[in-house]
Enzyme design. Sequence first.
Site, PDB file in Angstrom:
ATOM      1  N   GLY A  86      43.872  36.475  45.769  1.00  0.00           N
ATOM      2  CA  GLY A  86      42.813  35.340  45.520  1.00  0.00           C
ATOM      3  C   GLY A  86      41.646  34.989  44.333  1.00  0.00           C
ATOM      4  O   GLY A  86      40.665  34.318  43.985  1.00  0.00           O
ATOM      5  N   GLU A  87      40.511  36.259  44.450  1.00  0.00           N
ATOM      6  CA  GLU A  87      39.329  36.357  44.401  1.00  0.00           C
ATOM      7  C   GLU A  87      39.297  37.367  42.760  1.00  0.00           C
ATOM      8  O   GLU A  87      37.680  37.312  42.220  1.00  0.00           O
ATOM      9  CB  GLU A  87      38.757  37.057  45.173  1.00  0.00           C
ATOM     10  CG  GLU A  87      38.115  36.102  46.542  1.00  0.00           C
ATOM     11  CD  GLU A  87      37.961  36.212  47.730  1.00  0.00           C
ATOM     12  OE1 GLU A  87      36.780  35.986  47.807  1.00  0.00           O
ATOM     13  OE2 GLU A  87      38.331  36.453  48.384  1.00  0.00           O
ATOM     14  N   THR A 107      53.527  31.106  41.484  1.00  0.00           N
ATOM     15  CA  THR A 107      51.930  30.755  42.679  1.00  0.00           C
ATOM     16  C   THR A 107      50.878  32.185  42.162  1.00  0.00           C
ATOM     17  O   THR A 107      49.578  31.741  42.145  1.00  0.00           O
ATOM     18  CB  THR A 107      52.316  30.963  43.825  1.00  0.00           C
ATOM     19  OG1 THR A 107      52.615  31.430  43.895  1.00  0.00           O
ATOM     20  CG2 THR A 107      52.593  29.586  44.040  1.00  0.00           C
ATOM     21  N   GLN A 147      46.630  32.339  40.524  1.00  0.00           N
ATOM     22  CA  GLN A 147      45.698  32.416  41.531  1.00  0.00           C
ATOM     23  C   GLN A 147      44.705  33.476  40.479  1.00  0.00           C
ATOM     24  O   GLN A 147      43.919  32.888  39.974  1.00  0.00           O
ATOM     25  CB  GLN A 147      46.261  33.448  42.313  1.00  0.00           C
ATOM     26  CG  GLN A 147      46.740  32.748  43.717  1.00  0.00           C
ATOM     27  CD  GLN A 147      45.487  31.711  43.922  1.00  0.00           C
ATOM     28  OE1 GLN A 147      44.517  32.039  44.950  1.00  0.00           O
ATOM     29  NE2 GLN A 147      45.969  30.489  44.166  1.00  0.00           N
TER      30      GLN A 147
HETATM   31 MO1  MOS Z   1      36.817  33.987  49.394  1.00  0.00          MO
HETATM   32  S1  MOS Z   1      34.652  33.441  49.411  1.00  0.00           S
HETATM   33  O1  MOS Z   1      36.671  35.028  50.552  1.00  0.00           O
HETATM   34  O2  MOS Z   1      37.086  32.276  50.535  1.00  0.00           O
END
Ligand code: MOS
Length: 700
Positions: free
Chosen positions: A665-666, A595, A599
Amino acid sequence: MTTLAGPGAASSVGSALDRVEGLEKVTGRAKYAYEYAPDDLVYAAPVQAGIARGEVRAVDADAALKLPGVIAAIWYGNAPRLAPAENAELSVLQSRRVAYRGQYVAVVVAETLENAVEAARLLRVDYDVEEHDVELRADHPGMYRPERVNPVYPADTEQGDPDAALAAAEVVVDEVYSTPAEHNNPMEPHATVAVWDGDGLTLYDSTQGATSVRDIVAPLFGLPPGNVRVVSPHVGGGFGSKGTPLSPVVLAALAAKHAGRPVKLAVTRSQMFSVIGYRTPTIQRIRLGADARGHLGVIVHDVFEQSSRIREFAEQTATPTRMMYAAPNRRTTHRLVRLDVPTPSWMRAPGEAPGMFALESALDELAFACGIDPIELRVRNEPETDPESGLPFSSRNLVACMREGARRFGWADRDPAPGVRLRDGLLVGTGVAASTYPVYRRPSKASATALADGTFTVRIAAMDIGTGARTALTQIAADTLGVPPGLVRVEIGDSALPDASLAGGSMGTASWGTAVVRACEALTGALRERDGQVPPDGVEVSADTAREIGGERRFAQHAFGAQFAEVGVDPATGETRVLRLLGVFAAGRIVNPKTARSQFVGGMTMGMSMALLEESVMDREFGDYLNHDLAQYHVAACADVRDVEAVWIEEDDPHLNPMGTKGIGEIGIVGTAAAVANAVHHATGVRVRDLPIRIDRLVR
Ligand code: MOS
């Protein structure tokens, strides 16, 4: 009797466990917000403002109400009153004022979706139109310094004497970069089914935070939070646009209240370009001053961006510049102008994504100006401690990511000369850029239950927006309990579960995982006290990390990465293709490689999309973004994604949280656009400082 092997005995964390809800999803049994169908359900069709600024003078609903099946037409004149909201976007249908084109000004409720849509079309809204102003310019007279930038950073910082240092620098880069407005388009647009039962409200809602939707929506209707329940077991992406409740969920609740029936409201793809936020366009001036060997003496990053008339959202675009590289003199500023536009909001790595495009492009320009390899330049400017706070980094493996990436990508043989490599008729080049994302963590609660059948249930109002959170938490719980993950059932996605922070800021696993670990530790202790005897109704314990999380930080904590891109540019047409992307990340311990890779690769793909395609185009006369669908707002499609590889280096950082994780995630989107732009320069000799890298910007 339940025997726990105890922590350390099992090692699910680190293994590529399949998504625990995978079968439910691929067989269509996983229920998303729009699929809930309570009895007596009716449909809402919103009406959007046809002007960019002014007031609703009158609403004529006669024709709409005559259509068969139409139950109600609601506008400011007859809408239920809401308590004032901190976020004025939530005060839907509470005033005549129109703050931007596309704002909700009315809603029609009908027995069928078709009737509702047709009635919404027949609803006549007359306006008093005022002149609008929708154009972001760095010299706009309305520019001001916001009190702080998202979420709580100072707008400006200054160290040393940047102006004197610039004047004295041997090599100066002074350039302006820009990024366009970009609109979030998760696969599943926002949707809500709102059901009232007396003073109780249930919202089946596509959100990144069930707890926060409950806490923000309840007071609008004068209700204690306990009267509102938000149910969101499955969410088809959000990227920040579902990180905080916005007007659609409030409109659904309001329409259901007025109509006295459960209401379903789905935001259409077209409405996604008006009512769910977007990434602000930015104009960024970067000034770097260095000696001839590339040692930075000064960095200045000045940002200009926009917000709406009704809400201040100031993106933290220059914040990564505060901690990336060593330089004794530094200034960062953010200026904001309030325009007649929708309110910008979070979009994957708000701040870091546009800010690092500018900073990492400028670094590449400096490397070129100094005749130094761009990786070597970054190595030379590694800070020993966080340049802003002076705190030590708990772990900082940017250089390791760069070196590992260089090895895998084949960087060593790179000829730095731009515009000289022709391969299969394409100008080919490579580029590199750094990534970073801060480590955040918020308090959450969780419960853990041992059942008499030897299995375990963990409950927390965490959200899985497609990231694999449910699976990661299952692994974390299993390891803490010392049992195989198959014995653990994790329940998430419901505000009736123990309160949890939102799926945002790349902090889900760190925040929820901490609460899950503490609950499972407490359960282990409780079971030990009972010699493993589990009564028929089980043993349940709970945990709250409010005390554990918070307090003063002793370390600067960030994830880092290195992005490598190879592009091929058609010299005749200017068409750019990303031939290869490689991301190397240092983001703490990776809970689930399957996963996690998804991401990283997803973020990098979004970054490539940002580099080449995504652009919301403002029409000054009309006062709105012109592209309102995916035919005109281009995102990377499968054919654009050729060779995208994400890897990571093992990081063992004991100062983070019980799992040793940073967010993932980012960071994948951060730096990708700069790596592509730097590769385009290497391929063509043309430096594109304005995203996206369109054909007309390359062919001159
Ligand atoms: Mo993220 S843009 O902090 O959901």
